[in-house]
Write an enzyme that holds these catalytic residues in place. Sequence first.
Site, PDB file in Angstrom:
ATOM      1  N   GLU A 113       0.847  -1.204   0.000  1.00 29.02           N
ATOM      2  CA  GLU A 113       0.000   0.000   0.000  1.00 29.02           C
ATOM      3  C   GLU A 113       0.870   1.237   0.000  1.00 29.02           C
ATOM      4  O   GLU A 113       2.059   1.167   0.314  1.00 29.02           O
ATOM      5  CB  GLU A 113      -0.820   0.056   1.307  1.00 29.02           C
ATOM      6  CG  GLU A 113      -1.744  -1.087   1.477  1.00 29.02           C
ATOM      7  CD  GLU A 113      -2.320  -1.133   2.889  1.00 29.02           C
ATOM      8  OE1 GLU A 113      -2.174  -0.155   3.652  1.00 29.02           O
ATOM      9  OE2 GLU A 113      -2.901  -2.167   3.213  1.00 29.02           O
ATOM     10  N   TYR A 225      -6.940   2.510   5.863  1.00 29.63           N
ATOM     11  CA  TYR A 225      -6.027   1.409   5.556  1.00 29.63           C
ATOM     12  C   TYR A 225      -6.095   0.260   6.564  1.00 29.63           C
ATOM     13  O   TYR A 225      -5.219  -0.610   6.566  1.00 29.63           O
ATOM     14  CB  TYR A 225      -4.583   1.902   5.409  1.00 29.63           C
ATOM     15  CG  TYR A 225      -4.070   2.683   6.610  1.00 29.63           C
ATOM     16  CD1 TYR A 225      -3.881   2.065   7.838  1.00 29.63           C
ATOM     17  CD2 TYR A 225      -3.772   4.031   6.499  1.00 29.63           C
ATOM     18  CE1 TYR A 225      -3.418   2.763   8.924  1.00 29.63           C
ATOM     19  CE2 TYR A 225      -3.297   4.748   7.582  1.00 29.63           C
ATOM     20  CZ  TYR A 225      -3.129   4.118   8.784  1.00 29.63           C
ATOM     21  OH  TYR A 225      -2.685   4.814   9.858  1.00 29.63           O
ATOM     22  N   LYS A 312      10.596   3.562   3.289  1.00 25.32           N
ATOM     23  CA  LYS A 312      10.458   5.013   3.112  1.00 25.32           C
ATOM     24  C   LYS A 312      11.282   5.471   1.922  1.00 25.32           C
ATOM     25  O   LYS A 312      12.445   5.062   1.767  1.00 25.32           O
ATOM     26  CB  LYS A 312      10.937   5.740   4.366  1.00 25.32           C
ATOM     27  CG  LYS A 312      10.117   5.361   5.609  1.00 25.32           C
ATOM     28  CD  LYS A 312       9.229   6.464   6.071  1.00 25.32           C
ATOM     29  CE  LYS A 312       9.954   7.367   7.024  1.00 25.32           C
ATOM     30  NZ  LYS A 312       9.087   8.358   7.630  1.00 25.32           N
ATOM     31  N   CYS A 406      13.716  47.470  -0.136  1.00 20.48           N
ATOM     32  CA  CYS A 406      12.817  46.749  -1.045  1.00 20.48           C
ATOM     33  C   CYS A 406      13.404  46.745  -2.460  1.00 20.48           C
ATOM     34  O   CYS A 406      13.737  47.806  -2.987  1.00 20.48           O
ATOM     35  CB  CYS A 406      11.446  47.422  -1.042  1.00 20.48           C
ATOM     36  SG  CYS A 406      10.321  46.687  -2.244  1.00 20.48           S
ATOM     37  N   CYS A 430       4.479  50.665  -3.951  1.00 22.79           N
ATOM     38  CA  CYS A 430       5.421  49.604  -4.331  1.00 22.79           C
ATOM     39  C   CYS A 430       4.719  48.740  -5.395  1.00 22.79           C
ATOM     40  O   CYS A 430       3.640  48.188  -5.127  1.00 22.79           O
ATOM     41  CB  CYS A 430       5.751  48.806  -3.075  1.00 22.79           C
ATOM     42  SG  CYS A 430       6.825  47.414  -3.378  1.00 22.79           S
TER      43      CYS A 430
HETATM   44  S1  IVH Z   1      -0.596   0.476   8.956  1.00 24.94           S
HETATM   45  C1  IVH Z   1       0.205  -1.418  13.060  1.00 24.94           C
HETATM   46  N1  IVH Z   1      -0.823   1.518   6.562  1.00 24.94           N
HETATM   47  O1  IVH Z   1       2.326   5.343   9.129  1.00 24.94           O
HETATM   48  C2  IVH Z   1       0.383  -0.793  11.732  1.00 24.94           C
HETATM   49  N2  IVH Z   1       0.029   2.892   8.303  1.00 24.94           N
HETATM   50  O2  IVH Z   1       4.265   4.233  11.682  1.00 24.94           O
HETATM   51  C3  IVH Z   1      -0.376   0.435  11.618  1.00 24.94           C
HETATM   52  N3  IVH Z   1       0.544   5.181   7.613  1.00 24.94           N
HETATM   53  O3  IVH Z   1       1.299   6.955  11.735  1.00 24.94           O
HETATM   54  C4  IVH Z   1      -0.120   1.244  10.457  1.00 24.94           C
HETATM   55  N4  IVH Z   1      -0.058   4.972   5.499  1.00 24.94           N
HETATM   56  O4  IVH Z   1      -0.687   6.551  10.236  1.00 24.94           O
HETATM   57  C5  IVH Z   1      -0.445   1.725   7.845  1.00 24.94           C
HETATM   58  N5  IVH Z   1      -1.095   2.309   4.403  1.00 24.94           N
HETATM   59  C6  IVH Z   1      -0.739   2.521   5.664  1.00 24.94           C
HETATM   60  C7  IVH Z   1      -0.247   3.772   6.109  1.00 24.94           C
HETATM   61  C8  IVH Z   1       0.132   3.908   7.439  1.00 24.94           C
HETATM   62  C9  IVH Z   1       0.424   5.800   6.417  1.00 24.94           C
HETATM   63  C10 IVH Z   1       1.075   5.838   8.830  1.00 24.94           C
HETATM   64  C11 IVH Z   1       0.276   5.578  10.074  1.00 24.94           C
HETATM   65  C12 IVH Z   1       1.282   5.687  11.190  1.00 24.94           C
HETATM   66  C13 IVH Z   1       2.572   5.431  10.511  1.00 24.94           C
HETATM   67  C14 IVH Z   1       3.118   4.091  10.955  1.00 24.94           C
END
Ligand code: IVH
Length: 682
Positions: A113, A225, A312, A406, A430
């Site tokens: 995802e 999600y 990331k 300016c 201006c």
């Molecule tokens: S699952 C236990 N899915 O990422 C797992 N988190 O550190 C729960 N986030 O602040 C998270 N997109 O809000 C999951 N597709 C996604 C996500 C997602 C963004 C954020 C989430 C959390 C951080 C996880």
Amino acid sequence: MDLQQARKRVSELTAQLNEHNHRYYVLAQPSISDYEYDMLMEELIGLEADFPELLDPNSPSQRVGGEVTRKFPVVKHKYPMMSLGNTYSKEEIEDFDQRIRKAIGDDFEYVCELKFDGVAIGITYRNRAMLRAVTRGDGTQGDEVTTNIKTIRSLPLTLPKEGLPDEFEVRGEVFLPHKSFLKINKEKAAHEEEPFANPRNAAAGSLKMQDSALVARRGLDCFIYGLFSEEPAFATHYESLQALRERGFKVSEFIKRCSTLEEVFLYIETMEQLRPELPFDIDGVVIKVNNYMQQEELGYTAKSPRWAIAYKFKAERVATRLLDVIYQVGRTGAVTPVAVLKPVAVAGTTVKRASLYNADRMAELDLHKLDEVFVEKGGDIIPKIVGVNGAVRPANAHKIEFASHCPECGAELVRVEGEAAHYCPNSEHCPPQILGKIEHFISRKAMDVETLGQGRIEILMSNKLVRNFADLYDLQYKQLLGLEKTLTDPVTQKTKKISFREKTVENILNALEQSKQVPFERVLFALGIRLLGETMARKLARHFGNIDALMNAGFEELNGIHEVGEKMAQSILDYFNDPEHQEIIERLKKAGLQFSTEKDAPTGNGKLEGSTLVVSGVFSKYSRDEIKAQIEKHGGKVTGSVSSKTTFLVAGENMGPEKRKKAEELGVMIISEEELESIINQ
Ligand code: IVH
């Protein structure tokens, strides 16, 4: 209409509005016009006002907000909100995959995802209606922000009968689409406020706003999600997401089941390429084991699940040379330093400029001319300089000091104590500030002469035909016909040729003529008085009825009006005290613009007619603004300080001791909020 008929109609309207909401905000396939939608909503709001017993907390009318939360209650999460293990490398994903295979064998699949870059939220539904929404907080407990979350139109407030447990929680990410983010920052700049650094900060800030009506205007959105319930409703995560999508939740379309690591890597690469085109921020992808039983088998560490990992994206960072710093002067006079860079490719585009925000940021970076600087285009849309390579600083490099004057008009810049921005104080002469004022004047919500457009105004200014917006009404056909110029965008260097042909000139003159019918409230907004937005302009126009009454109002009278604070009152006074502004208004009056309107008649019971009240302190039942609004509604006048003309001082807790003393000295009656209420209701 009797109660029974009203109940039937409310239920029809609710169903229709929910359906249209879903079509518009989730599917992006509206089937009626905005106007038709507004008409349905108006009818529903009207019925709910006439039959308060029919107002459901999850009615679509609640989307527009209105409720003010002073303090968000802290709520414990039923299912802890864990975080994800992070990685930046493919090797670590291979290790993750190995660990999983060791624990559960090879018979499993992943779901990949997007990792949305916003604010996590947990939303509980009970008996097919939204019950509460809680922020992540420390993972164990968070803030309840339900009223604000209800303004997010892509989230269902009620659910269809079948297919989901009686009680469950969805997890998702609240975010601001780029379009909304840019709009908010534009508005912030217009109000001379510090802009948000990125959409995530803006989303977090918006969620914590006390007035949900303001949150509703921010344009937040939410991707779902995850699904949690006591008994798992489905066997896999993927099925849960499909079920949620089918029942109205906004679930991203970029979800992919992968059975091999190769497929996972392909997903990562595809999404990294797609990233610059998405209308919202992502900062990576999330890889999850799909089957819930296998998830349980894998279990959790103290902080995160063993069945998921976040990959990331690296913010792409490149080195280039700082050639110069130039200064842009905005419509409000705020001066922004901009780095001129040796052109360099970052995340798919060539970067030649980067914002340096303000003098503090420049000082922090200790910028020298010809420095090697690092430029990043990460989560933020605007490229930024994240660092300087001090080690390779050329010997002849000299430190860059913030401009003292300016660049547009030469006026000495000023910096307000405690503020980050520098300003050009020469607001009337201006050029970019004049241009900004005229642009605002002709904008759609003001005089609506948009046929003039930005490029055209620049031509009129450079031909000395227009120095301020009053000059627009002196323009003649002959002066305009044939004017032309090629304009170059300072950032993109793109050129466009603009010319005034016969049809264009006719359209412009017609639009100017028509603008003479624009109502007073919009003319007042068009003047561009600092801090005076559209809503307050409307309010003041109706309060005073005409421009002369407004121009004659003193500080006390202005400050006494509900929602006019001291800063706005002073700004209005300053504006009308300026002889140049007085002259412009005279000329606009002569040109035939509307400077009067019907005055508001109080719709209350008139019990406070002829009374002048001062409201001070903190109240338990109503907010100070609500009390002021009530007083005005029932014919009373609110002023800011106690004088011999004051009839009542409405006192709350922690009222200023000076006010009490003065009231006692002058024999002004001091009353509580309850006493005020009983005077009104007598
Ligand atoms: S699952 C236990 N899915 O990422 C797992 N988190 O550190 C729960 N986030 O602040 C998270 N997109 O809000 C999951 N597709 C996604 C996500 C997602 C963004 C954020 C989430 C959390 C951080 C996880």
